[in-house]
Design an enzyme around this catalytic site. Structure first.
Site, mmCIF file in Angstrom:
data_model
loop_
_atom_site.group_PDB
_atom_site.id
_atom_site.type_symbol
_atom_site.label_atom_id
_atom_site.label_comp_id
_atom_site.label_asym_id
_atom_site.label_seq_id
_atom_site.Cartn_x
_atom_site.Cartn_y
_atom_site.Cartn_z
ATOM 1 C CE1 TYR A 145 -2.409 3.187 2.401
ATOM 2 C CE2 TYR A 145 -3.823 2.587 0.894
ATOM 3 C CZ TYR A 145 -3.803 2.808 2.001
ATOM 4 O OH TYR A 145 -4.037 4.516 1.543
ATOM 5 C CG ASP A 240 5.656 3.492 0.550
ATOM 6 O OD1 ASP A 240 4.857 3.705 0.009
ATOM 7 O OD2 ASP A 240 6.417 3.868 1.186
ATOM 8 C CE LYS A 268 2.968 4.414 7.267
ATOM 9 N NZ LYS A 268 1.124 4.830 8.542
HETATM 10 P P1 KE4 Z 1 -0.189 8.454 3.994
HETATM 11 O O1 KE4 Z 1 -0.975 9.483 3.415
HETATM 12 O O2 KE4 Z 1 -1.605 7.598 5.588
HETATM 13 O O3 KE4 Z 1 0.038 9.153 5.462
HETATM 14 O O4 KE4 Z 1 0.185 7.379 4.377
HETATM 15 C C1 KE4 Z 1 0.558 6.764 3.375
HETATM 16 C C2 KE4 Z 1 1.581 4.851 2.789
HETATM 17 C C3 KE4 Z 1 2.106 5.077 2.063
HETATM 18 N N1 KE4 Z 1 3.600 3.955 1.855
HETATM 19 C C4 KE4 Z 1 3.365 3.032 3.378
HETATM 20 C C5 KE4 Z 1 4.321 2.414 2.860
HETATM 21 C C6 KE4 Z 1 2.476 3.116 4.336
HETATM 22 O O5 KE4 Z 1 1.950 2.145 5.140
HETATM 23 C C7 KE4 Z 1 0.720 4.275 4.073
HETATM 24 C C8 KE4 Z 1 0.408 4.669 4.630
HETATM 25 N N2 KE4 Z 1 0.663 3.296 5.765
HETATM 26 C C9 KE4 Z 1 -1.554 3.099 6.501
HETATM 27 C C10 KE4 Z 1 -1.401 1.942 7.615
HETATM 28 N N3 KE4 Z 1 -1.146 1.005 7.076
HETATM 29 C C11 KE4 Z 1 -2.269 4.489 7.165
HETATM 30 C C12 KE4 Z 1 -3.260 4.195 8.061
HETATM 31 C C13 KE4 Z 1 -4.066 4.128 7.431
HETATM 32 O O6 KE4 Z 1 -4.420 4.179 6.270
HETATM 33 O O7 KE4 Z 1 -5.084 4.987 8.119
#
Ligand code: KE4
Length: 428
Positions: A145, A240, A268
């Site tokens: 993701y 990523d 994060k």
């Molecule tokens: P954000 O747009 O949520 O800040 O980041 C997206 C993203 C990009 N790349 C990786 C590897 C990520 O894990 C994420 C976001 N992770 C999720 C949890 N698996 C965020 C939690 C959510 O979607 O509420």
């Protein structure tokens, strides 16, 4: 059963004005048949819900809270910055300080752009890769993701390259058709695709340590193979590291596995809990970004001074001698005890950790990709989640997420967690 009447009342109010009562889907706890807990405050390794119940937190806001909640250094830095202002929409010294700190940890980058989320970071990195290569196609991996940008929200195929099938309504096929999703850890699959159409592939984007199908580590040679094959066909390799950056090691997975990607995406932890994302690479690539180059990307709150100091004060704590060793010891202790308890209870699990990122799959087969992960016993995971939450242990409400240890977790926290696992495993 815990009385969560205030959370339930808040949830009813929220559902009438926020889709699903939440601002991010996974928080709704739908896949584990639970109502979401509304959090009132947090301290160290603990969350406290609207009904006053405390929980040992292994979600850590989905990764950012590696120090634990309300670390005094971060709170002090934020308070000082707050006394000077909140947002200016103009450059500040804080942005330079955080950028210099990150670039010193990630030698594959000598320039970086701050954004507001991991989604913005990966979306922008893809745009830059397409512009620099003059190619359109993107390769990702099933179960990885990268945020919710159209190009990357592609349903995972299974087995072989799949021309993107929109992972969500609203994504035109004209966009998803440019995205191919392959099995993680499968070098043959990527070699086949690159042989057939490598000259049309702008980039390969990967979570070098996958955390969004549960924790799945790269098999020996997989990342090295991606680096070699992308170089061979002139495609950019994007790591990523939004989740694994500063989590599996101070310099992320690329330092741990000694691989130099062309572009790196972060998020994060670099915001310390405030909204921050970033993408970076060598100057030759990054100078294609506006205002120097023609590739446009912008953001009202990018480099927000409060977010910058929250990130910088967090990263400074990570530089302390022994910080990662202590996290490794605590995480290894918890995971190895969980494995032993599962064996003693006759429960099949696959457990793993890298640094303070951990995973537990309810399956007897080793998990090397998303197809393996999807074979897990999701009903058993749901009962595990419910049992742990009832005992004051807060884990991610999905089998397809990772868990996180923080510097604030104490030996008593871990002892209590192991005790809860022992009780819940007996019920499974
Ligand atoms: P954000 O747009 O949520 O800040 O980041 C997206 C993203 C990009 N790349 C990786 C590897 C990520 O894990 C994420 C976001 N992770 C999720 C949890 N698996 C965020 C939690 C959510 O979607 O509420």
């Amino acid at each position: 059963m815990k009385n969560i009447i205030h959370s339930n009342q808040l949830y009813e109010r929220a559902k009438s004005i926020l889709p699903g009562g939440v601002n991010s889907p996974v928080r709704a706890c739908r896949s584990v048949d639970c109502q979401p807990l509304f959090i009132d405050h947090a301290e160290g390794s603990h969350l406290f819900d609207a009904d006053g119940h405390s929980y040992i937190d292994y979600v850590g806001s989905w990764g950012p809270m590696i120090l634990g909640h309300r670390h005094p250094e971060v709170i002090n830095a934020l308070s000082a910055a707050l006394n000077k202002g909140i947002s200016y929409g103009a450059p500040t010294q804080n942005e330079i300080e955080l950028a210099e700190c990150i670039l010193s940890a990630f030698p594959a980058m000598d320039m970086i752009r701050m954004v507001n989320s991991g989604t913005e970071a990966t979306m922008s990195a893809i745009r830059l890769a397409r512009a620099c290569t003059q190619r359109e196609k993107v390769v990702k991996f099933d179960g990885c993701y990268h945020g919710h940008a159209d190009t990357l929200l592609v349903a995972a195929g299974s087995g072989v390259a799949t021309l993107g099938i929109p992972g969500s309504p609203g994504i035109p096929e004209s966009i998803s058709a440019h995205t191919l999703s392959l099995p993680f850890n499968d070098l043959n699959a990527i070699e086949d695709v690159m042989k057939q159409q490598g000259d049309t592939i702008a980039c390969v984007i990967v979570e070098p340590v996958a955390g969004n199908m549960g924790l799945v580590r790269p098999q020996p040679g997989f990342l090295e193979g991606l680096r070699e094959i992308t170089r061979k066909y002139g495609s950019l390799l994007i790591f990523d590291e939004v989740m694994c950056g500063y989590r599996v090691a101070y310099g992320g997975a690329q330092t741990l596995f000694n691989i130099e990607p062309d572009l790196t995406c972060l998020g994060k932890i670099i915001g310390g809990g405030m909204p921050v994302g970033a993408y970076g690479g060598k100057k030759a690539l990054m100078n294609q970004i506006a205002p120097v180059g023609p590739v446009y990307q912008a953001g009202t709150l990018s480099g927000n001074p409060l977010a910058m100091v929250a990130g910088l004060s967090t990263l400074k704590q990570l530089q302390k001698p022994g910080f990662y060793d202590d996290l490794e010891i605590k995480t290894n202790h918890l995971i190895s005890n969980m494995e032993k308890l599962a064996t003693d209870s006759g429960i099949s699990v696959q457990a793993d950790h890298l640094g303070s990122m951990m995973g537990l799959f309810f399956t007897e087969t080793p998990v090397k990709n998303f197809d393996d992960a999807k074979k897990c016993d999701l009903n058993r995971f749901t009962r595990f989640y419910q049992g742990m939450r009832e005992r004051g242990i807060y884990i991610a409400p999905s089998q397809f997420e990772a868990g996180f240890m923080s510097a604030a977790h104490t030996s008593d926290d871990i002892k209590a967690t192991i005790h809860a696992v022992a009780e819940v495993f007996k019920e499974l």
